[in-house]
Design a protein around this motif. Structure first.
Motif, short mmCIF file in Angstrom:
data_model
loop_
_atom_site.label_atom_id
_atom_site.label_comp_id
_atom_site.label_asym_id
_atom_site.label_seq_id
_atom_site.Cartn_x
_atom_site.Cartn_y
_atom_site.Cartn_z
N ILE A 54 0.86 -1.19 0.00
CA ILE A 54 0.00 0.00 0.00
C ILE A 54 0.89 1.23 0.00
O ILE A 54 1.74 1.40 0.88
CB ILE A 54 -0.94 0.04 1.22
CG1 ILE A 54 -1.79 -1.23 1.30
CG2 ILE A 54 -1.84 1.27 1.15
CD1 ILE A 54 -2.72 -1.28 2.51
N ILE A 56 0.86 5.66 -0.72
CA ILE A 56 -0.01 6.83 -0.75
C ILE A 56 0.45 7.74 -1.90
O ILE A 56 1.63 8.09 -1.98
CB ILE A 56 0.04 7.61 0.59
CG1 ILE A 56 -0.34 6.69 1.76
CG2 ILE A 56 -0.87 8.83 0.52
CD1 ILE A 56 -1.76 6.16 1.74
N ILE A 82 -7.69 4.04 -4.40
CA ILE A 82 -8.73 4.29 -3.39
C ILE A 82 -8.67 5.75 -2.99
O ILE A 82 -7.70 6.17 -2.35
CB ILE A 82 -8.52 3.39 -2.16
CG1 ILE A 82 -8.53 1.91 -2.58
CG2 ILE A 82 -9.57 3.69 -1.10
CD1 ILE A 82 -7.86 0.99 -1.59
N PRO A 83 -9.66 6.56 -3.38
CA PRO A 83 -9.62 7.98 -3.03
C PRO A 83 -9.80 8.16 -1.53
O PRO A 83 -10.66 7.52 -0.93
CB PRO A 83 -10.79 8.56 -3.81
CG PRO A 83 -11.75 7.43 -3.94
CD PRO A 83 -10.91 6.18 -4.06
N MET A 84 -9.02 9.05 -0.93
CA MET A 84 -9.14 9.31 0.50
C MET A 84 -9.95 10.58 0.77
O MET A 84 -9.91 11.14 1.86
CB MET A 84 -7.75 9.37 1.15
CG MET A 84 -7.09 7.99 1.15
SD MET A 84 -5.38 7.96 1.77
CE MET A 84 -5.61 8.42 3.49
N THR A 85 -10.71 11.01 -0.24
CA THR A 85 -11.71 12.06 -0.09
C THR A 85 -12.96 11.59 -0.85
O THR A 85 -12.91 10.60 -1.59
CB THR A 85 -11.28 13.40 -0.70
OG1 THR A 85 -11.36 13.31 -2.13
CG2 THR A 85 -9.85 13.75 -0.30
N LEU A 134 -5.50 12.85 -3.01
CA LEU A 134 -4.89 11.86 -2.12
C LEU A 134 -5.53 10.49 -2.31
O LEU A 134 -6.76 10.34 -2.18
CB LEU A 134 -5.11 12.34 -0.69
CG LEU A 134 -4.17 11.85 0.39
CD1 LEU A 134 -2.73 12.23 0.10
CD2 LEU A 134 -4.60 12.45 1.73
N LEU B 21 -0.68 5.59 7.47
CA LEU B 21 -0.46 5.76 6.03
C LEU B 21 -0.93 7.15 5.62
O LEU B 21 -2.12 7.43 5.65
CB LEU B 21 -1.22 4.69 5.26
CG LEU B 21 -1.14 3.25 5.82
CD1 LEU B 21 -2.00 2.30 5.00
CD2 LEU B 21 0.30 2.79 5.86
N SER B 22 0.01 8.00 5.26
CA SER B 22 -0.35 9.37 4.89
C SER B 22 0.70 9.91 3.93
O SER B 22 1.70 9.25 3.65
CB SER B 22 -0.44 10.26 6.13
OG SER B 22 0.86 10.63 6.54
N ALA B 23 0.46 11.11 3.45
CA ALA B 23 1.40 11.75 2.53
C ALA B 23 2.38 12.66 3.26
O ALA B 23 3.04 13.49 2.64
CB ALA B 23 0.62 12.54 1.46
N ALA B 43 2.89 0.14 4.40
CA ALA B 43 2.21 -0.74 5.37
C ALA B 43 2.93 -2.08 5.52
O ALA B 43 3.35 -2.68 4.54
CB ALA B 43 0.77 -1.00 4.91
N SER B 80 -5.88 -3.24 7.06
CA SER B 80 -5.73 -1.81 6.77
C SER B 80 -7.10 -1.18 6.59
O SER B 80 -7.96 -1.75 5.90
CB SER B 80 -4.93 -1.59 5.49
OG SER B 80 -3.70 -2.27 5.55
N ILE B 82 -8.75 2.23 5.13
CA ILE B 82 -8.50 3.43 4.31
C ILE B 82 -9.80 4.20 4.20
O ILE B 82 -10.75 3.73 3.55
CB ILE B 82 -8.00 3.02 2.91
CG1 ILE B 82 -6.71 2.19 3.03
CG2 ILE B 82 -7.80 4.26 2.04
CD1 ILE B 82 -6.41 1.35 1.82
N PRO B 83 -9.89 5.37 4.84
CA PRO B 83 -11.14 6.13 4.77
C PRO B 83 -11.35 6.68 3.36
O PRO B 83 -10.42 7.17 2.73
CB PRO B 83 -10.90 7.27 5.76
CG PRO B 83 -9.42 7.46 5.78
CD PRO B 83 -8.83 6.08 5.56
N MET B 84 -12.58 6.59 2.86
CA MET B 84 -12.90 7.11 1.53
C MET B 84 -13.54 8.50 1.60
O MET B 84 -14.17 8.96 0.65
CB MET B 84 -13.77 6.10 0.78
CG MET B 84 -12.97 4.83 0.43
SD MET B 84 -13.94 3.50 -0.35
CE MET B 84 -14.37 4.25 -1.94
N GLY B 112 -6.94 12.47 5.94
CA GLY B 112 -5.72 12.22 5.18
C GLY B 112 -4.83 11.16 5.79
O GLY B 112 -3.69 10.99 5.38
N GLN B 113 -5.34 10.43 6.77
CA GLN B 113 -4.57 9.33 7.37
C GLN B 113 -5.36 8.03 7.26
O GLN B 113 -6.54 7.98 7.63
CB GLN B 113 -4.30 9.59 8.85
CG GLN B 113 -3.34 10.72 9.14
CD GLN B 113 -3.18 10.97 10.64
OE1 GLN B 113 -4.17 10.94 11.37
NE2 GLN B 113 -1.97 11.24 11.08
N ALA B 114 -4.71 6.98 6.77
CA ALA B 114 -5.25 5.63 6.84
C ALA B 114 -4.40 4.87 7.85
O ALA B 114 -3.34 5.36 8.27
CB ALA B 114 -5.18 4.96 5.47
N ALA B 136 -12.21 1.49 2.55
CA ALA B 136 -11.67 0.32 1.86
C ALA B 136 -10.79 -0.41 2.86
O ALA B 136 -9.98 0.21 3.55
CB ALA B 136 -10.86 0.74 0.64
#
Lengths: 163, 163
Positions: A54, A56, A82-85, A134, B21-23, B43, B80, B82-84, B112-114, B136
């Protein structure tokens, strides 16, 4: 320059290229004492000799109309975005025609949709339409470049659905 | 009932339980002609005898203060979330103490964090704090129940950071 009208992203329209991952339809299971629906195992993942990872991705947002001439594919693995927004994003794909991409198609997600590109599917670069761009990306970690690029001899312009 | 103050989610504070998991930080690579940052392979995935799958979870939103007494873990694989959407969500975890969970901790994501829970980490059920509670989930597909649950003899109440 050729015009491509973006289409709404549906599992049926996208089936030749990959999977649409969303909470549409009946879930396979209810978990967590009935408070969570599990739409189970929705992506056809394939990492050949590699493994799943995974990453980002943070991509510069684009806007419609959107011009491009470059597509790419990953011969050794599937790739999920997988969009994070909740913002819709643009998905450009093309059928393979004897080792080269044919005429591209463009899909616009509705928000609440992720995608999994099947192994070897020709596709455009990641094109969010809003900031932040993101995404969590599930793809192959392993040896080799796992990348083919193709630049069309002409440019294409993607316009909004119905335009 | 014991009170637990939620903490901001940081990689350091979460390291014993999983990955954030973030940018954030410098990306390993720039791709797509410089328009996309790839934060690579963030991850620690582990699916033991199974394989990776992607499922979509649609969970009922909760709110703070949040009461619970149940945690669970998956002995055969990492998981994991992952917020959408960009909305923060609540992450409840607990250290293992000889096969049982110790005192829980609660983390609040920043948007912005999974997260990726390492294999066998005790955790609460999925607790979004806004609708839609859409995630996800990358976890193990394979044989066996891959689930242990533990109900604490008392309830806990998670409150907002600093409360």
């Amino acid at each position: 320059m050729q015009i491509i009208s973006a289409e709404p992203l549906t599992p049926q329209a996208f089936a030749a290229f990959g999977d649409v991952l969303s909470a549409e339809g009946a879930p396979e299971r209810m978990i967590n004492e009935g408070l969570c629906a599990r739409h189970h195992d929705r992506a056809r993942l394939d990492f050949s000799s590699g493994r799943a990872g995974i990453s980002i991705f943070d991509a510069v947002p684009r806007e419609l109309p959107y011009e491009f001439d470059l597509v790419e594919r990953h011969p050794d693995g599937s790739q999920s975005f997988i969009p994070m927004t909740a913002a819709p994003f643009l998905v450009i794909v093309a059928p393979d025609e004897g080792g080269r991409p044919g005429r591209p198609r463009a899909f616009l997600t509705s928000g609440g949709q992720a995608i999994n590109l099947h192994r070897g599917t020709w596709h455009g670069v990641l094109t969010p339409l809003a900031a932040p761009g993101l995404f969590a990306v599930v793809d192959r970690i392993g040896e080799g470049a796992n990348l083919e690029e193709y630049r069309y001899p002409e440019r294409f312009c993607v316009v909004a659905p119905g335009r």
